[in-house]
Write an enzyme that holds these catalytic residues in place. Sequence first.
Site, short mmCIF file in Angstrom:
data_model
loop_
_atom_site.label_atom_id
_atom_site.label_comp_id
_atom_site.label_asym_id
_atom_site.label_seq_id
_atom_site.Cartn_x
_atom_site.Cartn_y
_atom_site.Cartn_z
N ARG A 150 27.73 35.30 58.93
CA ARG A 150 28.77 35.92 58.12
C ARG A 150 28.10 36.86 57.11
O ARG A 150 26.97 36.62 56.69
CB ARG A 150 29.57 34.86 57.36
CG ARG A 150 30.25 33.82 58.25
CD ARG A 150 30.95 32.78 57.39
NE ARG A 150 31.65 31.77 58.18
CZ ARG A 150 31.12 30.63 58.59
NH1 ARG A 150 29.87 30.32 58.25
NH2 ARG A 150 31.82 29.77 59.31
N LYS A 174 30.02 28.25 54.75
CA LYS A 174 31.19 27.83 53.99
C LYS A 174 31.00 26.41 53.49
O LYS A 174 30.47 25.55 54.18
CB LYS A 174 32.44 27.91 54.87
CG LYS A 174 32.89 29.33 55.19
CD LYS A 174 34.18 29.33 55.97
CE LYS A 174 34.68 30.75 56.22
NZ LYS A 174 35.95 30.76 56.98
N HIS A 251 32.05 41.58 60.43
CA HIS A 251 32.74 40.53 61.18
C HIS A 251 32.87 40.90 62.65
O HIS A 251 32.83 40.02 63.52
CB HIS A 251 34.12 40.29 60.57
CG HIS A 251 34.57 38.87 60.69
ND1 HIS A 251 33.81 37.81 60.24
CD2 HIS A 251 35.69 38.31 61.24
CE1 HIS A 251 34.45 36.67 60.50
NE2 HIS A 251 35.58 36.96 61.10
N ARG A 254 29.73 39.86 64.26
CA ARG A 254 29.74 38.41 64.45
C ARG A 254 30.56 38.05 65.69
O ARG A 254 30.14 37.23 66.51
CB ARG A 254 30.31 37.74 63.20
CG ARG A 254 30.49 36.23 63.26
CD ARG A 254 30.92 35.73 61.88
NE ARG A 254 31.53 34.42 61.89
CZ ARG A 254 30.86 33.27 61.84
NH1 ARG A 254 29.53 33.29 61.80
NH2 ARG A 254 31.49 32.11 61.81
N HIS A 277 30.87 27.01 62.86
CA HIS A 277 32.27 26.60 62.90
C HIS A 277 32.38 25.09 62.78
O HIS A 277 31.66 24.36 63.47
CB HIS A 277 32.93 27.03 64.22
CG HIS A 277 33.19 28.50 64.31
ND1 HIS A 277 33.30 29.18 65.51
CD2 HIS A 277 33.36 29.45 63.35
CE1 HIS A 277 33.54 30.45 65.28
NE2 HIS A 277 33.58 30.64 63.98
N TYR A 286 36.98 32.74 71.28
CA TYR A 286 36.15 33.76 71.91
C TYR A 286 36.10 33.63 73.42
O TYR A 286 35.61 34.51 74.11
CB TYR A 286 34.72 33.69 71.36
CG TYR A 286 34.63 33.96 69.89
CD1 TYR A 286 34.55 35.25 69.40
CD2 TYR A 286 34.62 32.92 68.97
CE1 TYR A 286 34.47 35.50 68.04
CE2 TYR A 286 34.54 33.15 67.61
CZ TYR A 286 34.47 34.44 67.16
OH TYR A 286 34.39 34.68 65.81
#
Length: 311
Positions: A150, A174, A251, A254, A277, A286
């Site tokens: 990210r 995150k 992004h 990514r 994730h 994806y």
Amino acid sequence: MASKRLDLVGEAYLDWLTIEKGRSPRTVQSYRQDLLRYEESLETMGRKVTTAQPADIDSHLDRLRNEKKASASIARSRSAIKGLYTFLLDEGALSVDPSVNASAVRVPSRIPKALSEDSVLRLLESISGDDPLSLRDRAVLELLYGTGARVSEIVTLNLSDLSYDEGLLRLIGKGDKERLVPVGRAAHEAVSSWTSPLGRSRLIGEKSLSREDQHALFLNQRAKRITRQGIHLMVQKRAERAGLESVVSPHVLRHSCATHMLAHGADVRVVQELLGHSSVATTQIYTKVSQDHLVVAYTNAHPRASGPTPT
């Protein structure tokens, strides 16, 4: 400028998110804004957080819809409100949760847009200069595409996060979750060029660095830690110079990393780990590849897919 404060129960909830759950400052700030809007709605109805009824929550969500807010924004607001009431229920501040039957918010499934492999190569190879900014930009782009990081993870990178002996890079994702990701040959070479005397040191020159900036891997022209906005602007300008017509952002790179890896046979859980994730369901977005790619992959992989068509 200090952020506007919520009422006492709202501030207690945000403190809990920060201290107990380890939520990032950005996440907490987003929840603060959502709950401030909720409090404003309640005020117009003569209510407070602790006296709100289920219909009041639905009215607030309808208000956001009428303001043409994006579905994702409304869903986040609903999540913030439900989280607040769950917290208050657990703390014994309420005996009934008014958000239990709050109307659901449907967020359309969006298949991420990815660049073609040729377009990515075109973008990367368009940066061939040996000046400090060219070396920096190539390194940033190679890491974005090569690791699927990210942009927030790239800007917080420090020199100490590089582990060349093991071919790994330490990323803080995150919720301040740490993960180690492999760095491929192209990204390794690009970062090495940037951290050589011709790159980072040459950009710094005689500039005085703060203690924080001394550790930063990527710097801007003023020898300050590069920002998210700085990287966004750089990616857009480099894409325009490379003649790419599609919108390119960090992004998108990514997305492209994940899409291309899955297209080449990578296991979805490996890609999940690489991207950081928390749920494999996020990564599986994806896997929604085009019909043409699906047919080609099936034909090449299934032992009974080839041969004459039955008549």
